[in-house]
Design a protein around this motif. Sequence first.
Motif, PDB file in Angstrom:
ATOM      1  N   SER A 155     -14.687 -70.652  -1.309  1.00  0.00           N
ATOM      2  CA  SER A 155     -15.878 -71.175  -0.631  1.00  0.00           C
ATOM      3  C   SER A 155     -16.211 -70.434   0.654  1.00  0.00           C
ATOM      4  O   SER A 155     -17.254 -70.687   1.263  1.00  0.00           O
ATOM      5  CB  SER A 155     -15.703 -72.670  -0.333  1.00  0.00           C
ATOM      6  OG  SER A 155     -14.525 -72.904   0.418  1.00  0.00           O
ATOM      7  N   GLY A 156     -15.349 -69.503   1.084  1.00  0.00           N
ATOM      8  CA  GLY A 156     -15.578 -68.766   2.312  1.00  0.00           C
ATOM      9  C   GLY A 156     -16.387 -67.500   2.130  1.00  0.00           C
ATOM     10  O   GLY A 156     -16.960 -67.244   1.069  1.00  0.00           O
TER      11      GLY A 156
ATOM     12  N   GLU B 229      -9.752 -77.851  -0.072  1.00  0.00           N
ATOM     13  CA  GLU B 229     -10.750 -76.794  -0.263  1.00  0.00           C
ATOM     14  C   GLU B 229     -12.048 -77.158   0.469  1.00  0.00           C
ATOM     15  O   GLU B 229     -12.445 -78.324   0.506  1.00  0.00           O
ATOM     16  CB  GLU B 229     -11.039 -76.625  -1.751  1.00  0.00           C
ATOM     17  CG  GLU B 229      -9.860 -76.056  -2.540  1.00  0.00           C
ATOM     18  CD  GLU B 229      -9.954 -76.383  -4.021  1.00  0.00           C
ATOM     19  OE1 GLU B 229     -10.461 -75.529  -4.784  1.00  0.00           O
ATOM     20  OE2 GLU B 229      -9.512 -77.486  -4.408  1.00  0.00           O
ATOM     21  N   GLY B 230     -12.704 -76.133   1.020  1.00  0.00           N
ATOM     22  CA  GLY B 230     -14.007 -76.362   1.637  1.00  0.00           C
ATOM     23  C   GLY B 230     -14.985 -76.946   0.630  1.00  0.00           C
ATOM     24  O   GLY B 230     -15.736 -77.887   0.938  1.00  0.00           O
TER      25      GLY B 230
ATOM     26  N   HIS C  24     -16.386 -75.228   5.608  1.00  0.00           N
ATOM     27  CA  HIS C  24     -16.068 -76.337   6.525  1.00  0.00           C
ATOM     28  C   HIS C  24     -16.949 -76.322   7.766  1.00  0.00           C
ATOM     29  O   HIS C  24     -17.044 -77.327   8.473  1.00  0.00           O
ATOM     30  CB  HIS C  24     -14.584 -76.312   6.916  1.00  0.00           C
ATOM     31  CG  HIS C  24     -14.190 -75.199   7.837  1.00  0.00           C
ATOM     32  ND1 HIS C  24     -13.620 -74.034   7.381  1.00  0.00           N
ATOM     33  CD2 HIS C  24     -14.288 -75.072   9.187  1.00  0.00           C
ATOM     34  CE1 HIS C  24     -13.380 -73.243   8.413  1.00  0.00           C
ATOM     35  NE2 HIS C  24     -13.781 -73.844   9.518  1.00  0.00           N
TER      36      HIS C  24
ATOM     37  N   ILE D  26      -8.027 -67.325   3.192  1.00  0.00           N
ATOM     38  CA  ILE D  26      -9.122 -66.528   2.647  1.00  0.00           C
ATOM     39  C   ILE D  26      -8.609 -65.534   1.620  1.00  0.00           C
ATOM     40  O   ILE D  26      -7.450 -65.126   1.652  1.00  0.00           O
ATOM     41  CB  ILE D  26      -9.887 -65.781   3.770  1.00  0.00           C
ATOM     42  CG1 ILE D  26      -8.909 -64.995   4.664  1.00  0.00           C
ATOM     43  CG2 ILE D  26     -10.698 -66.748   4.605  1.00  0.00           C
ATOM     44  CD1 ILE D  26      -9.564 -64.169   5.759  1.00  0.00           C
TER      45      ILE D  26
ATOM     46  N   SER E   7     -21.101 -70.355   0.838  1.00  0.00           N
ATOM     47  CA  SER E   7     -21.711 -71.684   0.961  1.00  0.00           C
ATOM     48  C   SER E   7     -22.995 -71.680   1.780  1.00  0.00           C
ATOM     49  O   SER E   7     -23.657 -72.706   1.900  1.00  0.00           O
ATOM     50  CB  SER E   7     -20.713 -72.658   1.600  1.00  0.00           C
ATOM     51  OG  SER E   7     -20.594 -72.379   2.986  1.00  0.00           O
TER      52      SER E   7
ATOM     53  N   ILE F  28      -6.846 -71.457   8.215  1.00  0.00           N
ATOM     54  CA  ILE F  28      -7.881 -71.216   7.205  1.00  0.00           C
ATOM     55  C   ILE F  28      -7.373 -70.097   6.288  1.00  0.00           C
ATOM     56  O   ILE F  28      -6.952 -69.039   6.782  1.00  0.00           O
ATOM     57  CB  ILE F  28      -9.208 -70.781   7.847  1.00  0.00           C
ATOM     58  CG1 ILE F  28      -9.677 -71.811   8.880  1.00  0.00           C
ATOM     59  CG2 ILE F  28     -10.286 -70.565   6.783  1.00  0.00           C
ATOM     60  CD1 ILE F  28     -10.655 -71.251   9.890  1.00  0.00           C
TER      61      ILE F  28
ATOM     62  N   GLU G  89     -10.362 -71.789   2.030  1.00  0.00           N
ATOM     63  CA  GLU G  89     -11.704 -71.220   1.907  1.00  0.00           C
ATOM     64  C   GLU G  89     -11.677 -69.969   1.016  1.00  0.00           C
ATOM     65  O   GLU G  89     -12.506 -69.075   1.140  1.00  0.00           O
ATOM     66  CB  GLU G  89     -12.259 -70.872   3.288  1.00  0.00           C
ATOM     67  CG  GLU G  89     -12.521 -72.069   4.177  1.00  0.00           C
ATOM     68  CD  GLU G  89     -13.855 -72.749   3.911  1.00  0.00           C
ATOM     69  OE1 GLU G  89     -14.515 -72.369   2.914  1.00  0.00           O
ATOM     70  OE2 GLU G  89     -14.244 -73.646   4.692  1.00  0.00           O
TER      71      GLU G  89
ATOM     72  N   PHE H 230     -17.852 -70.059   6.615  1.00  0.00           N
ATOM     73  CA  PHE H 230     -16.895 -70.950   5.952  1.00  0.00           C
ATOM     74  C   PHE H 230     -17.593 -72.255   5.591  1.00  0.00           C
ATOM     75  O   PHE H 230     -18.414 -72.760   6.367  1.00  0.00           O
ATOM     76  CB  PHE H 230     -15.698 -71.253   6.855  1.00  0.00           C
ATOM     77  CG  PHE H 230     -14.786 -70.094   7.109  1.00  0.00           C
ATOM     78  CD1 PHE H 230     -14.228 -69.379   6.061  1.00  0.00           C
ATOM     79  CD2 PHE H 230     -14.471 -69.705   8.401  1.00  0.00           C
ATOM     80  CE1 PHE H 230     -13.375 -68.311   6.278  1.00  0.00           C
ATOM     81  CE2 PHE H 230     -13.621 -68.644   8.644  1.00  0.00           C
ATOM     82  CZ  PHE H 230     -13.072 -67.938   7.580  1.00  0.00           C
TER      83      PHE H 230
END
Length: 381
Positions: free
Chosen positions: A212-213, A175-176, A223, A235, A217, A233, A209, A221
């Motif tokens: 966290s996408g 996970e990011g 990352h 989503i 954040s 990735i 993500e 993304f």
Amino acid sequence: MSLFNVYPIYNITPVKALGAKVWDENNQEYLDFYGGHGVISVGHSHPKYVEAIKNQIEKIGFYSNSIQNPLQEDFAKKLAAFSGYPDYSVFLCNSGAEANENALKLASFHNKKSKVIAFEKSFHGRTSASVAVTDNPSIVAPINANHEVIFLPLNDIDLVKKAIAENEITAVIIEGIQGVGGLDEGTTSFFQELEKICNENNVILILDEIQSGYGRSGKFFAHQHHSIKPDIITIAKGMGNGFPIGGLLISAKFKASYGLLGTTFGGNHLACASALSVLEIIENENLIENVNQQSAYFLDAISEIPEIKKVKGKGLMLGLEFDFDVTELRKNLIYEQFIFTGNASQKNLLRILPPLSITSSQINQFTVGIKNALQSIKITP
């Protein structure tokens, strides 16, 4: 017929919502600092979002992926411009679990290997392979446990290198920023070393993500805070602002073929209309900039609350850490202060996932509410 009783439910019945506000059947107003697990990205019932779905359903709501759907192409172009991945392709599905399931399958198709490295306290979904790479034995049935998964602690790159050297690893999934697990995250050096070791060993790096996408954040993304480019990735959540949709961003190293992946409902007309409107709202209202501004404001606002021992996460994906179990605090927040928040597997952590459109005045309202709740349950620093 009764509902299959698998959810602990608060005795609240929401009937309408707008922005960061929710009203129940008694017209009691609540402040939403959780967004239904971080799903509400651009705010409840945003007029542009409602308009997009309404206009689309009046034309066509669904047909299968056996015909052309220009909305999918429009979405792919918009996502490429927004995400910084113009050379990747996208596969659309229905949920985060399905996205991770397909990512793991695609990795295994690509390098013909089957073992996966995942991380302690991870959560990737509840379908067969996605739940197998989730670090929670209580939700992994025996049929799921047949997947070969190695769980490692975050930020120990030497253990990752050792596991890859000793095993036929198809993918590393991470996970990011961890969600359910409690807002832990890899360091920049860890993510960069992880990318390098995966590339050197034909191991597919999958960045989850899902929570966290989509700007949560402070970058599109999470990352991207670490200047890496994963192979896949995944989503979902904020992608549709409540309408079920998920997807994979897939690097050019993967070759598509008919039948390799598939879905009945994924990428349907209504899902694409909702997802397009979300990207347009994020762009037109500068919501990623708002995330960074309001995150800084939030951190400053809560800095004088001594009961908060630590703040984890980035942007508007935050965890407030206390030195006690937050169960009673959450109950007081929702029943007495009328504020929705989230919990985590870490029992002393309060999860904060408001809409990306949250305002300073709503943060002030939250700050007053949490102070009142802490006083009410008689927690002393």
